[in-house]
Motif scaffolding. Sequence first.
Motif, mmCIF file in Angstrom:
data_model
loop_
_atom_site.group_PDB
_atom_site.id
_atom_site.type_symbol
_atom_site.label_atom_id
_atom_site.label_comp_id
_atom_site.label_asym_id
_atom_site.label_seq_id
_atom_site.Cartn_x
_atom_site.Cartn_y
_atom_site.Cartn_z
ATOM 1 N N LYS A 92 0.841 -1.230 0.056
ATOM 2 C CA LYS A 92 0.039 -0.100 -0.254
ATOM 3 C C LYS A 92 1.166 1.477 0.054
ATOM 4 O O LYS A 92 0.650 2.135 -0.792
ATOM 5 N N ASP A 120 -9.993 3.785 3.673
ATOM 6 C CA ASP A 120 -10.212 2.488 2.864
ATOM 7 C C ASP A 120 -10.984 1.540 3.976
ATOM 8 O O ASP A 120 -10.671 0.292 3.402
ATOM 9 N N TRP A 170 -7.563 -1.498 9.664
ATOM 10 C CA TRP A 170 -7.751 -1.719 8.365
ATOM 11 C C TRP A 170 -7.495 -3.210 7.723
ATOM 12 O O TRP A 170 -8.434 -3.704 7.156
ATOM 13 N N LYS A 206 -10.690 -5.581 6.440
ATOM 14 C CA LYS A 206 -10.417 -6.078 4.940
ATOM 15 C C LYS A 206 -10.440 -7.590 5.096
ATOM 16 O O LYS A 206 -10.951 -8.449 4.196
#
Length: 304
Positions: free
Chosen positions: A15, A104, A286, A290
């Motif tokens: 990322k 995100d 995060w 995910k």
Amino acid sequence: MTTELNTLATALYVKIDDAVKASPDLLPWRPKTGIAPALSDAELVTLAVMSALLGFTSERRWLRYAHTELRDMFPYLPRQSGYGKRLRKAPGLVLHMIRMLAADTSLWSDDVWLVDSTPVECGRSRETTKRSDLAGWAQYGYCASHSRYFWGLRLHLLCTLGGLPMAFALTGAKADERETLLGMLDAAPEMVAARPGQTIIADKNYYGRAFEQALTERDLRLLRPARKGEAERAGARLFKPLRQTIESINQTFKGQLDLERHGARTPAGVIIRVLTRILALTAAIWHNDKTGQPIKRSLIAYDH
């Protein structure tokens, strides 16, 4: 090191690497000519996040551990002085990644925020307070939650109910929490504009007619306990459990990410070490989000 931490580190590295390729201006300035660093900036920040998650408060101890246990992931590792100097030049990249990862996640769209501040102690001896490079920024303050005085800074945190950092600020211990919150909101106008009618839950220190009017003008709704002499305010039944939530989030920073054991002696050092811990928590949330984990703020899979 756990498989989960390995997976998180790999995903975070990719990322960051993609972000700096898309926006090279995120990288710290360095001369156009000369030897390129053997450790990339993406690897550097990933290393720092892993250090925070594994509970290392000493850069020397962390690099000794990394030399022994992480050479397959990081073929080149700098010495402590080079590692520290490069990290202190990377706050812009770390800030960008905190916002990018937070946006995100599914928690980014939560319609309730919590706001609070917590001490970041920087020293205890009288000589430290007089001779430290932090003198003038660090101040004496009082923590009502733990009934103690301290010398240092305050981390002001605006987060979701799930603990995702939305905005934050590092100030002197005596900074006005209300002014700091307004400054945090003004620093991210697009975030505020995208959430008309957002609710902010705070403690009794966030009071005042002018302050509440300033929030109303930003289309934000404040919920807080009534102060002495005030009539009971809306949402009073929610405050006790939600107060425990924000204390739990602060405890994640202090108990699991060693916020007050940062060991920094300069403003730049404190800033990057606090930012690294915020990025570590954001990255864990995060990754948990995910991978469909039920508790987004859990660090258990990554801290050993």
